[in-house]
Design an enzyme around this catalytic site. Structure first.
Site, PDB file in Angstrom:
ATOM      1  N   CYS A  52      35.923  -0.927 -21.828  1.00 26.72           N
ATOM      2  CA  CYS A  52      35.042   0.036 -22.493  1.00 26.72           C
ATOM      3  C   CYS A  52      33.805   0.227 -21.613  1.00 26.72           C
ATOM      4  O   CYS A  52      33.860  -0.060 -20.410  1.00 26.72           O
ATOM      5  CB  CYS A  52      34.691  -0.409 -23.915  1.00 26.72           C
ATOM      6  SG  CYS A  52      33.819  -1.988 -24.011  1.00 26.72           S
ATOM      7  N   ASN A  98      31.428  -3.589 -22.471  1.00 28.86           N
ATOM      8  CA  ASN A  98      32.191  -4.850 -22.654  1.00 28.86           C
ATOM      9  C   ASN A  98      31.494  -5.781 -23.656  1.00 28.86           C
ATOM     10  O   ASN A  98      31.549  -6.999 -23.522  1.00 28.86           O
ATOM     11  CB  ASN A  98      32.414  -5.554 -21.298  1.00 28.86           C
ATOM     12  CG  ASN A  98      33.430  -6.704 -21.341  1.00 28.86           C
ATOM     13  OD1 ASN A  98      33.314  -7.649 -20.562  1.00 28.86           O
ATOM     14  ND2 ASN A  98      34.404  -6.658 -22.222  1.00 28.86           N
ATOM     15  N   CYS A 141      31.407  -4.438 -27.258  1.00 29.82           N
ATOM     16  CA  CYS A 141      31.894  -4.022 -28.591  1.00 29.82           C
ATOM     17  C   CYS A 141      33.410  -3.806 -28.598  1.00 29.82           C
ATOM     18  O   CYS A 141      34.161  -4.626 -29.125  1.00 29.82           O
ATOM     19  CB  CYS A 141      31.198  -2.745 -29.056  1.00 29.82           C
ATOM     20  SG  CYS A 141      29.406  -2.904 -29.248  1.00 29.82           S
ATOM     21  N   ARG A 142      33.875  -2.708 -28.027  1.00 32.22           N
ATOM     22  CA  ARG A 142      35.274  -2.333 -28.199  1.00 32.22           C
ATOM     23  C   ARG A 142      36.250  -3.193 -27.393  1.00 32.22           C
ATOM     24  O   ARG A 142      37.232  -3.695 -27.955  1.00 32.22           O
ATOM     25  CB  ARG A 142      35.460  -0.854 -27.834  1.00 32.22           C
ATOM     26  CG  ARG A 142      34.768   0.087 -28.812  1.00 32.22           C
ATOM     27  CD  ARG A 142      34.646   1.490 -28.260  1.00 32.22           C
ATOM     28  NE  ARG A 142      33.710   1.541 -27.139  1.00 32.22           N
ATOM     29  CZ  ARG A 142      33.477   2.603 -26.401  1.00 32.22           C
ATOM     30  NH1 ARG A 142      34.147   3.717 -26.644  1.00 32.22           N
ATOM     31  NH2 ARG A 142      32.597   2.568 -25.421  1.00 32.22           N
ATOM     32  N   SER A 143      35.997  -3.352 -26.071  1.00 31.23           N
ATOM     33  CA  SER A 143      37.012  -4.087 -25.290  1.00 31.23           C
ATOM     34  C   SER A 143      37.063  -5.578 -25.631  1.00 31.23           C
ATOM     35  O   SER A 143      38.168  -6.133 -25.664  1.00 31.23           O
ATOM     36  CB  SER A 143      36.857  -3.830 -23.784  1.00 31.23           C
ATOM     37  OG  SER A 143      35.620  -4.263 -23.301  1.00 31.23           O
ATOM     38  N   ASP A 199      32.867   4.848 -29.988  1.00 32.09           N
ATOM     39  CA  ASP A 199      31.844   3.851 -29.639  1.00 32.09           C
ATOM     40  C   ASP A 199      31.027   3.513 -30.895  1.00 32.09           C
ATOM     41  O   ASP A 199      30.381   4.391 -31.461  1.00 32.09           O
ATOM     42  CB  ASP A 199      30.941   4.465 -28.560  1.00 32.09           C
ATOM     43  CG  ASP A 199      29.891   3.502 -28.059  1.00 32.09           C
ATOM     44  OD1 ASP A 199      29.746   2.415 -28.650  1.00 32.09           O
ATOM     45  OD2 ASP A 199      29.211   3.852 -27.076  1.00 32.09           O
TER      46      ASP A 199
HETATM   47  P1  4NP Z   1      31.105  -0.829 -25.818  1.00 32.28           P
HETATM   48  O1  4NP Z   1      29.818  -0.296 -26.609  1.00 32.28           O
HETATM   49  O2  4NP Z   1      31.308   0.103 -24.661  1.00 32.28           O
HETATM   50  O3  4NP Z   1      32.192  -0.718 -26.852  1.00 32.28           O
HETATM   51  O4  4NP Z   1      30.815  -2.244 -25.402  1.00 32.28           O
HETATM   52  C1  4NP Z   1      28.607  -0.044 -25.990  1.00 32.28           C
HETATM   53  C2  4NP Z   1      27.756  -1.068 -25.687  1.00 32.28           C
HETATM   54  C3  4NP Z   1      26.535  -0.810 -25.123  1.00 32.28           C
HETATM   55  C4  4NP Z   1      26.163   0.484 -24.865  1.00 32.28           C
HETATM   56  C5  4NP Z   1      27.007   1.523 -25.166  1.00 32.28           C
HETATM   57  C6  4NP Z   1      28.236   1.262 -25.726  1.00 32.28           C
HETATM   58  N1  4NP Z   1      24.903   0.750 -24.303  1.00 32.28           N
HETATM   59  O5  4NP Z   1      24.562   1.923 -24.118  1.00 32.28           O
HETATM   60  O6  4NP Z   1      24.150  -0.186 -23.993  1.00 32.28           O
END
Ligand code: 4NP
Length: 154
Positions: A8, A11, A13-15, A124
């Site tokens: 993602c 790294n 939340c989703r992955s 997201d």
């Molecule tokens: P992820 O979510 O890609 O599922 O880990 C996010 C985590 C952090 C951010 C965006 C999405 N950020 O902008 O910091």
């Protein structure tokens, strides 16, 4: 052995959720010798951090522990190690594709091409309300099962 990297943006939340859900399925099914998995982000913002507390809590409610995971960024070696590099959304897939080293045989795809819930991308959840984390779990659990079925592992 099939090697799969979940990717993602951050790294956190989703992955890591996909990583934790698939790891639990592999443990439950006794398939740890059949698949090697990891997760990573295309961005560097959160390197070394544990998953987002909201992801940890939502996973814990389903008896899945992801609190020990630590964020890292995708690196060139990943394209040599992994058979599948599965992106949570189209933007991350585009970034992965743009950075794929010449000669890498890794299959790059949206993770939800294996899903059955009618979504192409895992939304997201980072800036949304808490429900997004439940949806992430639902979508990745469904796609994990379909991925295992597709490879005749269940
Ligand atoms: P992820 O979510 O890609 O599922 O880990 C996010 C985590 C952090 C951010 C965006 C999405 N950020 O902008 O910091």
């Amino acid at each position: 052995m099939i090697k799969v990297l979940f990717v993602c943006l951050g790294n956190i939340c989703r992955s890591p959720t996909a990583h934790g859900v698939m790891q639990q399925r592999l443990n439950d099914l006794g398939l740890n010798k059949q698949m090697k998995i990891d997760s990573a982000g295309t961005a560097a913002y959160h390197i070394g951090k544990a998953p987002d507390l909201r992801s940890i809590k939502a996973a814990k409610l389903r008896q899945i522990n992801i609190s020990h995971l630590s964020a890292r960024q995708v690196c060139d070696e990943d394209y040599e190690i992994y058979d599948y590099i599965l992106a949570m959304d189209k933007q991350n897939l585009a970034n992965l594709s743009a950075n794929q080293p010449h000669g890498s045989k890794a299959h790059l795809a949206l993770f939800l091409t294996f899903g059955t819930m009618g979504y192409q991308e895992v939304p997201d959840p980072y800036y949304g309300d808490g429900d997004g984390f439940e949806l992430v779990l639902d979508l990745v659990a469904d796609a994990c099962n379909s991925f295992l079925q597709h490879h005749n592992l269940i």
